[in-house]
Design a protein around this motif. Structure first.
Motif, PDB file in Angstrom:
ATOM      1  N   MET A 121       0.744  -1.147  -0.164  1.00 20.30           N
ATOM      2  CA  MET A 121      -0.188   0.078  -0.183  1.00 20.30           C
ATOM      3  C   MET A 121       0.809   1.311  -0.353  1.00 20.30           C
ATOM      4  O   MET A 121       0.464   2.227  -0.663  1.00 20.30           O
ATOM      5  CB  MET A 121      -0.925   0.008   1.180  1.00 20.30           C
ATOM      6  CG  MET A 121      -1.906   1.121   1.345  1.00 20.30           C
ATOM      7  SD  MET A 121      -2.954   1.309  -0.298  1.00 20.30           S
ATOM      8  CE  MET A 121      -3.859  -0.323  -0.099  1.00 20.30           C
ATOM      9  N   GLY A 122       2.031   1.202   0.639  1.00 19.59           N
ATOM     10  CA  GLY A 122       2.970   2.239   0.616  1.00 19.59           C
ATOM     11  C   GLY A 122       3.661   2.465  -0.977  1.00 19.59           C
ATOM     12  O   GLY A 122       3.659   3.471  -1.358  1.00 19.59           O
ATOM     13  N   ARG A 137       0.773   4.267  -2.861  1.00 20.47           N
ATOM     14  CA  ARG A 137       0.736   5.751  -2.232  1.00 20.47           C
ATOM     15  C   ARG A 137       1.708   6.371  -3.042  1.00 20.47           C
ATOM     16  O   ARG A 137       1.832   7.841  -3.378  1.00 20.47           O
ATOM     17  CB  ARG A 137       0.425   5.708  -0.939  1.00 20.47           C
ATOM     18  CG  ARG A 137      -0.775   5.307  -0.146  1.00 20.47           C
ATOM     19  CD  ARG A 137      -1.756   6.157  -0.757  1.00 20.47           C
ATOM     20  NE  ARG A 137      -3.126   6.057   0.258  1.00 20.47           N
ATOM     21  CZ  ARG A 137      -4.202   6.526  -0.036  1.00 20.47           C
ATOM     22  NH1 ARG A 137      -4.397   7.245  -1.206  1.00 20.47           N
ATOM     23  NH2 ARG A 137      -5.070   6.482   0.982  1.00 20.47           N
ATOM     24  N   GLN A 153       1.110   7.056  -6.478  1.00 21.38           N
ATOM     25  CA  GLN A 153       0.291   8.226  -6.634  1.00 21.38           C
ATOM     26  C   GLN A 153       0.838   9.560  -6.455  1.00 21.38           C
ATOM     27  O   GLN A 153       0.535  10.544  -7.209  1.00 21.38           O
ATOM     28  CB  GLN A 153      -0.799   7.990  -5.663  1.00 21.38           C
ATOM     29  CG  GLN A 153      -2.044   8.965  -5.580  1.00 21.38           C
ATOM     30  CD  GLN A 153      -2.978   8.985  -4.388  1.00 21.38           C
ATOM     31  OE1 GLN A 153      -2.967   7.930  -3.571  1.00 21.38           O
ATOM     32  NE2 GLN A 153      -4.046   9.690  -4.430  1.00 21.38           N
ATOM     33  N   LEU A 154       1.624   9.899  -5.364  1.00 25.91           N
ATOM     34  CA  LEU A 154       2.116  11.056  -4.860  1.00 25.91           C
ATOM     35  C   LEU A 154       3.268  11.684  -5.891  1.00 25.91           C
ATOM     36  O   LEU A 154       3.376  12.798  -6.168  1.00 25.91           O
ATOM     37  CB  LEU A 154       2.969  10.646  -3.611  1.00 25.91           C
ATOM     38  CG  LEU A 154       3.376  12.031  -2.745  1.00 25.91           C
ATOM     39  CD1 LEU A 154       2.473  12.848  -2.734  1.00 25.91           C
ATOM     40  CD2 LEU A 154       4.127  11.561  -1.689  1.00 25.91           C
ATOM     41  N   PHE A 192      -6.519  15.331   4.906  1.00 25.70           N
ATOM     42  CA  PHE A 192      -5.358  15.615   5.731  1.00 25.70           C
ATOM     43  C   PHE A 192      -5.485  16.829   6.752  1.00 25.70           C
ATOM     44  O   PHE A 192      -5.942  17.705   6.340  1.00 25.70           O
ATOM     45  CB  PHE A 192      -4.034  15.903   4.978  1.00 25.70           C
ATOM     46  CG  PHE A 192      -3.477  14.704   4.513  1.00 25.70           C
ATOM     47  CD1 PHE A 192      -2.193  14.478   4.763  1.00 25.70           C
ATOM     48  CD2 PHE A 192      -4.010  13.898   3.511  1.00 25.70           C
ATOM     49  CE1 PHE A 192      -1.622  13.089   4.390  1.00 25.70           C
ATOM     50  CE2 PHE A 192      -3.582  12.734   2.984  1.00 25.70           C
ATOM     51  CZ  PHE A 192      -2.360  12.334   3.330  1.00 25.70           C
ATOM     52  N   ALA A 227       2.845  14.194   3.398  1.00 25.10           N
ATOM     53  CA  ALA A 227       2.076  12.865   2.847  1.00 25.10           C
ATOM     54  C   ALA A 227       2.774  11.669   2.872  1.00 25.10           C
ATOM     55  O   ALA A 227       2.041  10.501   3.408  1.00 25.10           O
ATOM     56  CB  ALA A 227       1.567  13.295   1.502  1.00 25.10           C
ATOM     57  N   GLU A 271       2.475  10.408   6.407  1.00 27.48           N
ATOM     58  CA  GLU A 271       1.193  10.109   6.751  1.00 27.48           C
ATOM     59  C   GLU A 271       0.760   8.588   5.885  1.00 27.48           C
ATOM     60  O   GLU A 271       0.021   7.841   6.724  1.00 27.48           O
ATOM     61  CB  GLU A 271       0.001  10.938   6.128  1.00 27.48           C
ATOM     62  CG  GLU A 271      -1.229  10.712   6.623  1.00 27.48           C
ATOM     63  CD  GLU A 271      -1.644  10.737   8.153  1.00 27.48           C
ATOM     64  OE1 GLU A 271      -2.780   9.946   8.279  1.00 27.48           O
ATOM     65  OE2 GLU A 271      -0.885  11.343   8.757  1.00 27.48           O
ATOM     66  N   TRP A 272       1.294   8.461   5.104  1.00 28.59           N
ATOM     67  CA  TRP A 272       0.953   7.313   4.125  1.00 28.59           C
ATOM     68  C   TRP A 272       2.053   6.128   4.415  1.00 28.59           C
ATOM     69  O   TRP A 272       1.897   4.894   3.736  1.00 28.59           O
ATOM     70  CB  TRP A 272       0.878   7.420   2.589  1.00 28.59           C
ATOM     71  CG  TRP A 272      -0.297   8.293   2.191  1.00 28.59           C
ATOM     72  CD1 TRP A 272      -1.436   8.309   2.944  1.00 28.59           C
ATOM     73  CD2 TRP A 272      -0.477   8.862   1.181  1.00 28.59           C
ATOM     74  NE1 TRP A 272      -2.417   8.993   2.261  1.00 28.59           N
ATOM     75  CE2 TRP A 272      -1.823   9.611   1.184  1.00 28.59           C
ATOM     76  CE3 TRP A 272       0.334   9.437   0.119  1.00 28.59           C
ATOM     77  CZ2 TRP A 272      -2.451  10.429   0.089  1.00 28.59           C
ATOM     78  CZ3 TRP A 272      -0.269  10.403  -0.922  1.00 28.59           C
ATOM     79  CH2 TRP A 272      -1.464  10.674  -1.036  1.00 28.59           C
ATOM     80  N   ILE A 297       5.225   5.818   3.903  1.00 31.56           N
ATOM     81  CA  ILE A 297       6.196   5.724   3.082  1.00 31.56           C
ATOM     82  C   ILE A 297       7.778   6.039   3.782  1.00 31.56           C
ATOM     83  O   ILE A 297       7.840   7.288   4.012  1.00 31.56           O
ATOM     84  CB  ILE A 297       6.053   6.457   1.778  1.00 31.56           C
ATOM     85  CG1 ILE A 297       4.777   6.206   1.089  1.00 31.56           C
ATOM     86  CG2 ILE A 297       7.069   6.551   0.781  1.00 31.56           C
ATOM     87  CD1 ILE A 297       4.279   7.396   0.130  1.00 31.56           C
TER      88      ILE A 297
END
Length: 261
Positions: A44-45, A48, A51-52, A154, A173, A176-177, A179
């Motif tokens: 999932m990291g 994300r 996505q980032l 956020f 971000a 929080e995610w 990473i």
């Protein structure tokens, strides 16, 4: 050595944006390995992170050439090898000395809940931007990321109207995610590199195959930039690239422009 742009006797242009920087592989450097150490990146990291760092992330990085448009218009850059040199020097002597060490410290501040330190780092990074355009690049992307992260739920420590560096919000971000720093830093570098090569593809111009060749050629430079950033102490953060600053400051005076200034 004072940096300058030299024209050799064959008529080709050699771009030298900054002071020479030599990194000895034998010097012993004390580095805080808390965040530098490799950390596992969950599935999932990874999702994300993609996505980032996606070019479809609505932060407007594609709208800025960061001085490259003027450099091409002035004839400093005319072909793919010069694009490679221009981009590589920024990686090795600007992002590695400013953006990456601040990103790392921002993630540490976020992890420890030290919001005062996060604000200090934001001010430091904005103060390191050498021109109005380079500062605008950072704050405009930061403003866009602020809107996006707010829409995603956020809670941000910066007011909507406050100038915020994209780097600081990227760090927030990533933290929080879940990473880890090294993955976040490589993703940040890749996103920057992809935008620069996309700008060169339009401006030089380059073919799509040439652009992909350049991306492949410059990938090892991302790891070198990350390794150098890990060696810097707090008082070593910062960089000066005179030719980049000149190109950025002259960009707004061009008769016509494709990119924002």
């Amino acid at each position: 050595m004072i940096t300058h742009m030299m024209i050799n006797t064959t008529g080709s242009t050699t771009i030298n944006m900054s002071m020479a920087m030599t990194i000895s592989t034998t010097d012993s450097v004390v580095v805080d390995t808390t965040l530098a150490a490799a950390s596992p990146l969950s599935d999932m990291g990874l999702i994300r992170l993609m996505q980032l760092c996606s070019v479809s992330l609505p932060v407007g990085g594609y709208a800025f050439s960061q001085g490259m448009e003027y450099a091409i218009d002035a004839g400093w850059i005319t072909k793919a090898p010069q694009v490679s040199q221009w981009v590589n020097e920024q990686l090795q002597q600007s992002l590695s000395a400013t953006d990456l060490p601040v990103l790392r410290r921002c993630m540490a501040a976020i992890a420890s809940g030290d919001l005062a330190e996060l604000v200090r780092l934001n001010d430091l990074l904005l103060a390191c931007r050498e021109t109005r355009e380079l500062r605008l690049t950072d704050t405009a992307m930061g403003e866009a990321l602020h809107r996006l992260l707010t829409s995603l739920g956020f809670e941000l420590p910066f007011a909507k109207s406050e100038p915020v560096s994209f780097v600081c919000l990227f760090a927030l971000a990533a933290g929080e995610w879940g990473i880890p720093y090294r993955s976040a830093a490589l993703g940040f570098l890749w996103s920057w590199l992809e935008n620069q090569i996309a700008a060169a593809t339009k401006l030089v111009p380059l073919g799509q195959t040439q652009a992909q060749q350049l991306l492949g050629e410059l990938q090892p430079a991302l790891q070198r930039a990350l390794e150098y950033a890990d060696t810097l102490d707090d008082d070593e953060i910062g960089a000066g690239l005179p030719a980049l600053a000149i190109a950025s400051s002259q960009h707004e005076h061009m008769y016509s422009r494709l990119f924002r200034s």
